[in-house]
Design a protein around this motif. Structure first.
Motif, PDB file in Angstrom:
ATOM      1  N   PHE A 111       0.676  -1.195   0.045  1.00  0.00           N
ATOM      2  CA  PHE A 111       0.177  -0.208  -0.410  1.00  0.00           C
ATOM      3  C   PHE A 111       1.036   1.276   0.096  1.00  0.00           C
ATOM      4  O   PHE A 111       0.238   2.018   0.666  1.00  0.00           O
ATOM      5  CB  PHE A 111      -1.034  -0.214   1.331  1.00  0.00           C
ATOM      6  CG  PHE A 111      -2.442  -1.237   1.196  1.00  0.00           C
ATOM      7  CD1 PHE A 111      -2.918  -1.574   0.904  1.00  0.00           C
ATOM      8  CD2 PHE A 111      -1.339  -2.300   1.912  1.00  0.00           C
ATOM      9  CE1 PHE A 111      -3.709  -2.033   0.488  1.00  0.00           C
ATOM     10  CE2 PHE A 111      -2.011  -3.564   1.306  1.00  0.00           C
ATOM     11  CZ  PHE A 111      -3.565  -3.535   0.609  1.00  0.00           C
ATOM     12  N   SER A 112       1.629   1.442  -1.035  1.00  0.00           N
ATOM     13  CA  SER A 112       2.569   2.338  -1.294  1.00  0.00           C
ATOM     14  C   SER A 112       1.784   3.742  -2.140  1.00  0.00           C
ATOM     15  O   SER A 112       1.310   2.786  -2.876  1.00  0.00           O
ATOM     16  CB  SER A 112       3.983   1.732  -2.123  1.00  0.00           C
ATOM     17  OG  SER A 112       4.375   2.974  -1.735  1.00  0.00           O
ATOM     18  N   ARG A 113       2.049   4.555  -1.419  1.00  0.00           N
ATOM     19  CA  ARG A 113       1.495   5.362  -2.167  1.00  0.00           C
ATOM     20  C   ARG A 113       1.963   5.564  -3.663  1.00  0.00           C
ATOM     21  O   ARG A 113       0.884   5.736  -4.443  1.00  0.00           O
ATOM     22  CB  ARG A 113       1.933   6.920  -1.188  1.00  0.00           C
ATOM     23  CG  ARG A 113       0.919   8.586  -1.555  1.00  0.00           C
ATOM     24  CD  ARG A 113      -0.419   8.114  -1.831  1.00  0.00           C
ATOM     25  NE  ARG A 113      -1.828   9.284  -2.076  1.00  0.00           N
ATOM     26  CZ  ARG A 113      -2.461   9.587  -1.159  1.00  0.00           C
ATOM     27  NH1 ARG A 113      -2.541   9.558   0.089  1.00  0.00           N
ATOM     28  NH2 ARG A 113      -2.931  11.049  -1.823  1.00  0.00           N
ATOM     29  N   ARG A 114       3.465   6.038  -3.957  1.00  0.00           N
ATOM     30  CA  ARG A 114       3.841   6.200  -4.989  1.00  0.00           C
ATOM     31  C   ARG A 114       3.479   4.660  -5.798  1.00  0.00           C
ATOM     32  O   ARG A 114       2.646   5.253  -6.626  1.00  0.00           O
ATOM     33  CB  ARG A 114       5.590   5.767  -5.030  1.00  0.00           C
ATOM     34  CG  ARG A 114       5.850   6.121  -5.980  1.00  0.00           C
ATOM     35  CD  ARG A 114       7.389   5.896  -6.126  1.00  0.00           C
ATOM     36  NE  ARG A 114       8.865   6.456  -7.190  1.00  0.00           N
ATOM     37  CZ  ARG A 114      10.187   6.243  -7.104  1.00  0.00           C
ATOM     38  NH1 ARG A 114      10.306   6.160  -5.982  1.00  0.00           N
ATOM     39  NH2 ARG A 114      10.629   6.616  -8.757  1.00  0.00           N
ATOM     40  N   ALA A 115       3.576   3.300  -5.193  1.00  0.00           N
ATOM     41  CA  ALA A 115       2.828   2.294  -6.410  1.00  0.00           C
ATOM     42  C   ALA A 115       1.190   2.677  -6.253  1.00  0.00           C
ATOM     43  O   ALA A 115       1.287   2.334  -7.648  1.00  0.00           O
ATOM     44  CB  ALA A 115       2.758   1.142  -5.389  1.00  0.00           C
ATOM     45  N   MET A 116       0.028   3.227  -5.806  1.00  0.00           N
ATOM     46  CA  MET A 116      -0.715   3.353  -5.927  1.00  0.00           C
ATOM     47  C   MET A 116      -1.468   4.324  -7.241  1.00  0.00           C
ATOM     48  O   MET A 116      -1.682   4.248  -7.990  1.00  0.00           O
ATOM     49  CB  MET A 116      -1.441   3.532  -5.163  1.00  0.00           C
ATOM     50  CG  MET A 116      -1.407   2.473  -4.167  1.00  0.00           C
ATOM     51  SD  MET A 116      -3.071   3.244  -2.865  1.00  0.00           S
ATOM     52  CE  MET A 116      -1.910   3.851  -1.467  1.00  0.00           C
ATOM     53  N   GLU A 117      -0.537   5.943  -6.962  1.00  0.00           N
ATOM     54  CA  GLU A 117      -0.267   6.264  -8.452  1.00  0.00           C
ATOM     55  C   GLU A 117      -0.243   6.031  -9.348  1.00  0.00           C
ATOM     56  O   GLU A 117      -0.565   6.886 -10.590  1.00  0.00           O
ATOM     57  CB  GLU A 117       0.621   7.932  -7.582  1.00  0.00           C
ATOM     58  CG  GLU A 117      -0.305   8.201  -6.106  1.00  0.00           C
ATOM     59  CD  GLU A 117       0.213   9.535  -5.751  1.00  0.00           C
ATOM     60  OE1 GLU A 117      -0.032  10.466  -4.984  1.00  0.00           O
ATOM     61  OE2 GLU A 117       1.748   9.617  -5.891  1.00  0.00           O
ATOM     62  N   PHE A 118       1.201   5.712  -9.504  1.00  0.00           N
ATOM     63  CA  PHE A 118       2.068   4.618 -10.392  1.00  0.00           C
ATOM     64  C   PHE A 118       0.391   4.270 -11.211  1.00  0.00           C
ATOM     65  O   PHE A 118       0.801   4.238 -12.047  1.00  0.00           O
ATOM     66  CB  PHE A 118       3.332   4.238 -10.407  1.00  0.00           C
ATOM     67  CG  PHE A 118       3.444   3.724 -11.700  1.00  0.00           C
ATOM     68  CD1 PHE A 118       4.469   4.630 -13.136  1.00  0.00           C
ATOM     69  CD2 PHE A 118       3.289   2.657 -11.819  1.00  0.00           C
ATOM     70  CE1 PHE A 118       4.984   4.067 -13.833  1.00  0.00           C
ATOM     71  CE2 PHE A 118       3.829   2.016 -13.251  1.00  0.00           C
ATOM     72  CZ  PHE A 118       4.723   3.226 -13.945  1.00  0.00           C
ATOM     73  N   MET A 119      -0.201   3.337 -10.940  1.00  0.00           N
ATOM     74  CA  MET A 119      -0.680   2.049 -10.650  1.00  0.00           C
ATOM     75  C   MET A 119      -2.068   2.473 -11.664  1.00  0.00           C
ATOM     76  O   MET A 119      -2.327   2.962 -12.906  1.00  0.00           O
ATOM     77  CB  MET A 119      -1.588   1.423  -9.857  1.00  0.00           C
ATOM     78  CG  MET A 119       0.040  -0.100  -8.954  1.00  0.00           C
ATOM     79  SD  MET A 119      -1.171  -0.629  -7.629  1.00  0.00           S
ATOM     80  CE  MET A 119      -2.336  -1.544  -9.267  1.00  0.00           C
ATOM     81  N   ILE A 120      -2.389   3.951 -11.435  1.00  0.00           N
ATOM     82  CA  ILE A 120      -3.556   4.839 -11.553  1.00  0.00           C
ATOM     83  C   ILE A 120      -3.011   5.275 -12.605  1.00  0.00           C
ATOM     84  O   ILE A 120      -4.232   5.643 -14.521  1.00  0.00           O
ATOM     85  CB  ILE A 120      -4.694   5.598 -10.487  1.00  0.00           C
ATOM     86  CG1 ILE A 120      -5.033   4.636  -9.580  1.00  0.00           C
ATOM     87  CG2 ILE A 120      -5.674   6.052 -11.250  1.00  0.00           C
ATOM     88  CD1 ILE A 120      -5.304   6.097  -7.787  1.00  0.00           C
ATOM     89  N   GLU A 121      -2.172   6.301 -13.042  1.00  0.00           N
ATOM     90  CA  GLU A 121      -1.812   6.841 -13.619  1.00  0.00           C
ATOM     91  C   GLU A 121      -1.446   6.013 -15.665  1.00  0.00           C
ATOM     92  O   GLU A 121      -2.003   5.902 -17.001  1.00  0.00           O
ATOM     93  CB  GLU A 121      -0.339   8.079 -13.296  1.00  0.00           C
ATOM     94  CG  GLU A 121       0.121   8.477 -14.931  1.00  0.00           C
ATOM     95  CD  GLU A 121      -0.779   8.865 -14.890  1.00  0.00           C
ATOM     96  OE1 GLU A 121      -1.701  10.279 -16.340  1.00  0.00           O
ATOM     97  OE2 GLU A 121      -1.226   9.935 -14.012  1.00  0.00           O
ATOM     98  N   ALA A 443       4.191  -2.590  -9.250  1.00  0.00           N
ATOM     99  CA  ALA A 443       2.437  -2.376  -9.736  1.00  0.00           C
ATOM    100  C   ALA A 443       2.178  -1.456 -10.622  1.00  0.00           C
ATOM    101  O   ALA A 443       2.884  -0.016 -11.176  1.00  0.00           O
ATOM    102  CB  ALA A 443       2.057  -1.067  -8.133  1.00  0.00           C
ATOM    103  N   GLY A 444       0.914  -0.845 -11.483  1.00  0.00           N
ATOM    104  CA  GLY A 444       1.611  -0.304 -12.690  1.00  0.00           C
ATOM    105  C   GLY A 444       1.406  -1.243 -14.213  1.00  0.00           C
ATOM    106  O   GLY A 444       1.164  -0.954 -15.080  1.00  0.00           O
TER     107      GLY A 444
END
Length: 464
Positions: A111-121, A443-444
């Protein structure tokens, strides 16, 4: 918060729309593998179709804040729930204790913020399409349109070969804002309920928390699945696991109820002739191959099982001899001494011992590692740190062994990837990496040939 009875042996808890519940009304298995669960309340596990899901209108930035908090909670374990779930999992999960411990310790990193943002982008082009309607211009008709990745209603049939399956499933489910029912697998009864208990601990009334349920029932139980696996309750079935699980799931797929399938896969390694330039080069390739083989003690789909070596049988034997001791080295998600080799594989290997020079066997059955060199790939499915080394004249000759069931292909040296990747993709492979990098999951990027976030939403257009 509801107290979870994680100190009771083999007691499994359910989660009903975000609220953990315990009980012993239902019993499964026998002996040391026996476990009990609460009564299965199907009405409490689903959401009315005529009401929007709790998180449908929640900003994705707020959801990422919550998931970051969940990751911190898992790392800190303030209530001892992670330790309790791990202790219970050790009694029921087939993974070696050390691998299981490290897998639980890694859950928070999902649940890394950087990983989540990259996934969505990367997968959706940005958060705007989750939070509202993205304007599309330049349509051939000259009109304009708006599209939205609308939250879906998803039942997830999870695989139990790694606790991370539940973590990444929850991550995707939360980011896409839908309502989600997670079916717990019999070989990983605790990790997903732990994650949902964490959401309840850090934000008991949050819309994302209330969007999640989890329960155990036997896979293929028609009394349960014929009720739940319907468009009356869900839009999609996200199914992991083996052929039997997917065969059962497919029986319910039809109009209004879509299958998102994470099929069972096999992964391989391609070792070029460059590995035999020196003793040091052989050792380097063997160490890289061992990292890929030992992922989750070879229980993960990405773990390599077949090693295609460009060279003679003698070269393959050199590689096999160098590989064997590296399989006995402890790694972050691999044990020095794992589970013993299953009896059915032992029988197959014993038959090969009498077939020299067609085959050679390196190592034993105690869990330190076993390498089998054969002229053709073995017919059995290598597992528990069993590697099949197969010589080929050219790496291109191994392409005939690549199918749509091939997930990860580790290539050595890295300079050979570019000349092989198109042919590997055409044959069916879904992931091409430098040998030794298979355990690094980004992720992503595509998973099993598609972008999961795109499949876990309902794409809706407003046109004209």
């Amino acid at each position: 918060m509801t107290t979870l009875e994680t100190d009771t042996p083999n007691r499994v808890w359910h989660v009903q729309r975000g609220v953990p519940v315990s009980g012993d009304e239902r019993s499964f298995g026998s002996g040391a593998g026996r476990f009990v669960t609460p009564a299965l309340d199907l009405d409490a596990l689903v959401w009315p179709r005529n009401d929007p899901g709790p998180a449908f209108g929640t900003p994705v930035a707020e959801i990422m804040d919550l998931l970051e908090e969940l990751g911190s909670w898992l790392d800190r374990d303030p209530d001892g729930l992670v330790a309790g779930a791990l202790a219970a999992a050790r009694r029921t999960n087939p993974l070696p204790a050390g691998v299981l411990t490290e897998a639980y310790a890694s859950l928070g990193r999902t649940f890394s913020r950087r990983a989540m943002e990259f996934m969505i982008e990367q997968e959706l082009g940005g958060p705007d399409v989750l939070d509202g309607w993205r304007t599309i211009t330049g349509l051939p008709s000259g009109r304009s349109a708006r599209v939205r990745a609308f939250p879906a209603r998803v039942v997830h049939v999870l695989a139990g070969n790694a606790p991370g399956v539940g973590a990444v499933s929850l991550l995707r489910a939360a980011l896409t804002k839908g309502v989600n029912l997670f079916k717990l697998p019999s070989n990983d009864l605790y990790s997903t309920s732990l994650l949902l208990a964490g959401l309840h601990a850090v934000a008991p009334g949050h819309p994302t928390t209330r969007s999640c349920s989890a329960a155990y029932w036997r896979g293929g139980d028609t009394e349960v699945e014929s009720v739940l696996f319907r468009p009356q309750f869900f839009d999609k079935l996200a199914a992991w696991g083996g052929e039997a699980s997917l065969r059962s799931a497919r029986a319910y797929v039809g109009p209004g109820f879509e299958l998102v399938s994470f099929d069972p896969k096999t992964s391989v390694s391609l070792i070029g002739k460059e590995a035999f330039g020196s003793a040091a080069a052989v050792a380097e390739a063997a160490e890289a191959a061992a990292r890929d083989i030992m992922l989750m003690d070879q229980q993960a789909c990405a773990a390599s099982r077949f090693q295609y070596v460009e060279g003679s049988a003698e070269d393959a034997d050199r590689f096999a001899a160098a590989l064997l001791p590296r399989l006995g080295v402890a790694r972050r998600l691999g044990s020095a001494v794992g589970n013993p080799v299953p009896a059915e594989i032992r029988a197959e290997v014993e038959a090969l011992r009498d077939l020299a020079p067609y085959a050679r066997v390196f190592g034993g059955y105690e869990g330190h590692g076993l390498v089998v060199r054969t002229e053709e790939p073995v017919d059995f499915h290598p597992e528990c740190k069993v590697a099949n080394v197969v010589p080929v004249d050219r790496l291109e000759d191994a392409l005939g062994r690549i199918t749509v069931a091939t997930q990860s292909v580790g290539v050595h040296p890295a300079s050979r990837k570019e000349s092989l990747r198109d042919a590997l993709a055409a044959a069916g492979a879904q992931r091409v990496l430098t040998l030794g990098d298979v355990p690094v999951v980004e992720a992503g990027l595509p998973h099993d040939g598609f972008y999961p976030l795109q499949r876990l939403v309902r794409w809706v257009s407003d046109e004209g």
